[in-house]
Scaffold this motif. Sequence first.
Motif, PDB file in Angstrom:
ATOM      1  N   ALA A   1       1.585   7.381  -4.629  1.00 55.37           N
ATOM      2  CA  ALA A   1       1.685   8.399  -3.584  1.00 55.37           C
ATOM      3  C   ALA A   1       2.995   9.151  -3.755  1.00 55.37           C
ATOM      4  O   ALA A   1       3.905   8.697  -4.472  1.00 55.37           O
TER       5      ALA A   1
ATOM      6  N   ARG B   1       1.216  11.451   1.133  1.00 55.56           N
ATOM      7  CA  ARG B   1      -0.142  10.948   0.982  1.00 55.56           C
ATOM      8  C   ARG B   1      -0.386  10.587  -0.476  1.00 55.56           C
ATOM      9  O   ARG B   1       0.391  10.927  -1.360  1.00 55.56           O
ATOM     10  N   GLY B   2      -1.496   9.894  -0.693  1.00 56.57           N
ATOM     11  CA  GLY B   2      -1.834   9.496  -2.056  1.00 56.57           C
ATOM     12  C   GLY B   2      -2.858   8.396  -2.048  1.00 56.57           C
ATOM     13  O   GLY B   2      -3.783   8.412  -1.225  1.00 56.57           O
ATOM     14  N   HIS B   3      -2.699   7.427  -2.940  1.00 57.54           N
ATOM     15  CA  HIS B   3      -3.628   6.313  -3.076  1.00 57.54           C
ATOM     16  C   HIS B   3      -2.902   4.999  -2.801  1.00 57.54           C
ATOM     17  O   HIS B   3      -1.692   4.974  -2.584  1.00 57.54           O
ATOM     18  N   ASP B   4      -3.635   3.898  -2.858  1.00 58.05           N
ATOM     19  CA  ASP B   4      -3.032   2.595  -2.590  1.00 58.05           C
ATOM     20  C   ASP B   4      -1.920   2.270  -3.578  1.00 58.05           C
ATOM     21  O   ASP B   4      -0.933   1.626  -3.226  1.00 58.05           O
TER      22      ASP B   4
ATOM     23  N   ASN C   1       0.160   4.407  -0.124  1.00 55.81           N
ATOM     24  CA  ASN C   1      -0.293   5.489   0.752  1.00 55.81           C
ATOM     25  C   ASN C   1       0.237   5.303   2.172  1.00 55.81           C
ATOM     26  O   ASN C   1       0.728   6.229   2.805  1.00 55.81           O
ATOM     27  N   LYS C   2       0.174   4.063   2.664  1.00 58.55           N
ATOM     28  CA  LYS C   2       0.645   3.780   4.014  1.00 58.55           C
ATOM     29  C   LYS C   2       2.161   3.908   4.126  1.00 58.55           C
ATOM     30  O   LYS C   2       2.688   4.404   5.118  1.00 58.55           O
TER      31      LYS C   2
ATOM     32  N   ASN D   1       0.846  -1.192   0.000  1.00 62.21           N
ATOM     33  CA  ASN D   1       0.000   0.000   0.000  1.00 62.21           C
ATOM     34  C   ASN D   1       0.884   1.246   0.000  1.00 62.21           C
ATOM     35  O   ASN D   1       1.511   1.589   1.003  1.00 62.21           O
TER      36      ASN D   1
ATOM     37  N   LYS E   1       3.202   7.530   3.913  1.00 59.15           N
ATOM     38  CA  LYS E   1       2.696   8.257   5.083  1.00 59.15           C
ATOM     39  C   LYS E   1       3.748   8.320   6.176  1.00 59.15           C
ATOM     40  O   LYS E   1       3.778   9.256   6.974  1.00 59.15           O
TER      41      LYS E   1
END
Length: 877
Positions: A280, A274-277, A265-266, A263, A269
């Motif tokens: 990012a 930030r962003g998408h799966d 985004n995680k 992932n 982070k």
Amino acid sequence: MDIITSHNALDFDGLASMVAAGKLYPSAVRVFSGTVSKNVKQFLALYKDSLQIKSPKSLDLSEVKKLIVVDTANAKRLGVLSHLPDRKDIELHVYDHHPPVEGDLRGTVNEIHKLGAGTTILVEIIISYGIYVTPFEATILALGIYEDTGSLLFNSTTVRDAAAVTYLLGMGANLEVIRKFTEHPFTEDQRQLLRNLLSNTGHYVIKNLEIVIAVTQNQSFIKGLDEVVFRLFEVENCDALFAVVEMDKKINLMGRSRTNKLNMNKILKEFGGRGHDKAASVVIKNRNSDEIAQAVLDILEKTIDPGMLARDIMSSPVKTVPIHTSIKDAGRIMLRYGHTGLPVVDNDIMVGLISRRDVEKASIHKLEHAPVKGFMSTSIVSAGLDTTVEDIEKIMVEHDIGRLPILENGKILGIVSRTDMLQILHGQEVPKDHSFLYALNDNKTMNLADALTERLPADFINMLKKAGDLGDELGFGVYCVGGFVRDLILKVPNFDLDLVVEGDGEEFTKKLADILHGRYRLHQRFHTGVIILDNNLKIDVATSRTEYYEFPAALPQVKKSALKEDLLRRDFTINTLAIALNKDVYGEVVDYFGGLKDLEKGCIRILYNLSFVEDPTRILRAVRFEQRYCFEIEQDTLRFAKDAIARQLLDKLSYKRILQELILVLSENDPLPSLERIGQIGAWDYVFPDIKWESLDRTKLKRIPMVIGYCEERLSLGKINRWLVFILELASKLNDEQMVTFIERYNFERYIKKSLKELGLVPKVSELLNNPSIKSSDLHKIINDWAAETVILLLLDINSESAWNMLTDYLDKKGKTKVELNGNDLIRMGIKKGPVYGFILSDLFNKKLDGLISGRDDEIAVVQKITEEEYFDRVVS
């Protein structure tokens, strides 16, 4: 020999023009004149196998009789082919859209038009001749026009360019593919940034995922970093990519992913991003790029989801026996629970394994009352709770074991069987036993060094010896394996070369490609590579495992067992043979599974009884090999095939996979015996559920190879897909509703759908051919756009000699007929440009077909006699 070429530093317009010219000159060979542009190189990396463009080095240029030059009229731009236009014995045809200048090439055919793209000229001719263009070809042609016209926005764009694009879109051109290779042209700064990233990439495998981290430093600010990263991600065939770019003393970190196990985004982070799966980004201050790259790796190690683990699939609790249990009692427990072996424990700690074979041996010596500890194997191969399914599979194959204990601090918490693994792959329809069917090779040996020399070209032998020498230099065992070895022994020509390397296959691939002056591609996940030589010969290279245990407690057999493991994965024993290439053992045949004996007996045998469960398409493959070599499917193998059919395992395959294997069956010289055999063993209804076995016209099926041979030798139908002719004949008895279902089931591509839809007209045209007053032009209007394969079906449907002669006479004349007038001539004759041009040229072509006119003078006379208004009226009517 006729060849088609374009300018050096080939762009998309040049490439597309070569493809289009191939439609007008189907027997000509497309040849690169020199280098290709970066975008074209990337395109060819995906599609070169479909385009069949040769290197000049692979041809004897002294045999060239006709040279077709496209997208240039400047001989100096023809690279290594620039000398050919000076030869007096070569006929020259030139197609170009650049303004003419002094010194340009002039040939017997000169189509020079000031247009936005050279491809447009050839597309117009294709349209006027009514030549069918596939969606793939339409995509390439449109790509050429879009590139040279700036997507129709450059000032050089003409109405004719736009009209050509309209036609190509109507033929199925794929705008998504075109966008990938034409959208957002890079600035020079972006290009340099991409080059820097490509030269500073690190490749990692983390929990079975391929990760690429690209790092570049001290870059001034560059716009469009996301576009550069997007392009980099397209180039790098990996599961996830991270770009770490230092610009203006800040770190730009971008991530892209293709997998659900990671992932983005995680992960980003953690850096404040930030962003998408799957995508990012973040900008980071006061840290250096190497530190960020390492931090990404550390986070990936912690956060990647490894997928299913041993704890998820193991059986628990496990039936065990204490160390002092008697052999007799252990045997009774196995019989009661249906086990082939039991873990032995001492105070809950696993200390060994006792098998049914161990019990049987002890019983023979009347030792049933002895404790199991004296007969158990203490060499324990095990895994932990968090071992991945992929690693479990590797352990089972490497050590040839069917049950893997799952331990924690020596205690057995569960067990994973081979059946458990197969159920993960294939669901619950799996037999419980897994036994091997092959026989030992009885120490039969063979050396094929002389056969290699006698049956292969000298340059091929030289290549094999270089591979063996490289293996000696690196300390690797190198072997030819599979179908190449099988066919060498059977004296059947086969130059599809597969090598297995006992060592680092990736290193071997790179160095052998360099020695052979070829290109290479690597697939790091599977430790495989492919080498592509200038003569289009491909060499597949695979890495074998480094260790294999012959039996519990034995020392690892490093070299032979590594090869043995690779060969064990093959489909049939006759495909498990290998030939050693290292100097000291050059030509020696390696036969672990009785392949030589089965070749001698003419026997198709699987290696173990779950072979068809693992891959039901092997049933069709067994039939294909049986009929190709006039062999016989071995009794147990046939029984397991019929059992797999009865348990409807073929029904679980996608029709795409069935079609892939079916195409191979129907591409054989005579596939009718294979079709008969498929029906005999009960597989027909899973392969062709809409077609009745008893409705087959076996006489027509037998005639197909003969008619194809006649057409290839005497007529100019272009490339003929043999397998498609059989598909058409098989489908010819379907009604309209069944045909719709048939097409939907196999999800055929557009060309095949078109061929199938033409089938309905075959009986009508066949009847029409019995009318002696039918002219060639009448036929041309009906079947000009037909697929070559449908035309062959029409020939097969004809019942009279006169009809056959009428059709073949038309096909012969069609291939030889050419209208000598062109658009420039019509302009000079005062005819206003427009759609009427197509009708005029078509009308002249039809008159030539019918023998009403012959040369250029006749064509001019016809056009002068009929006014433009009359032609316009005909177009409207």
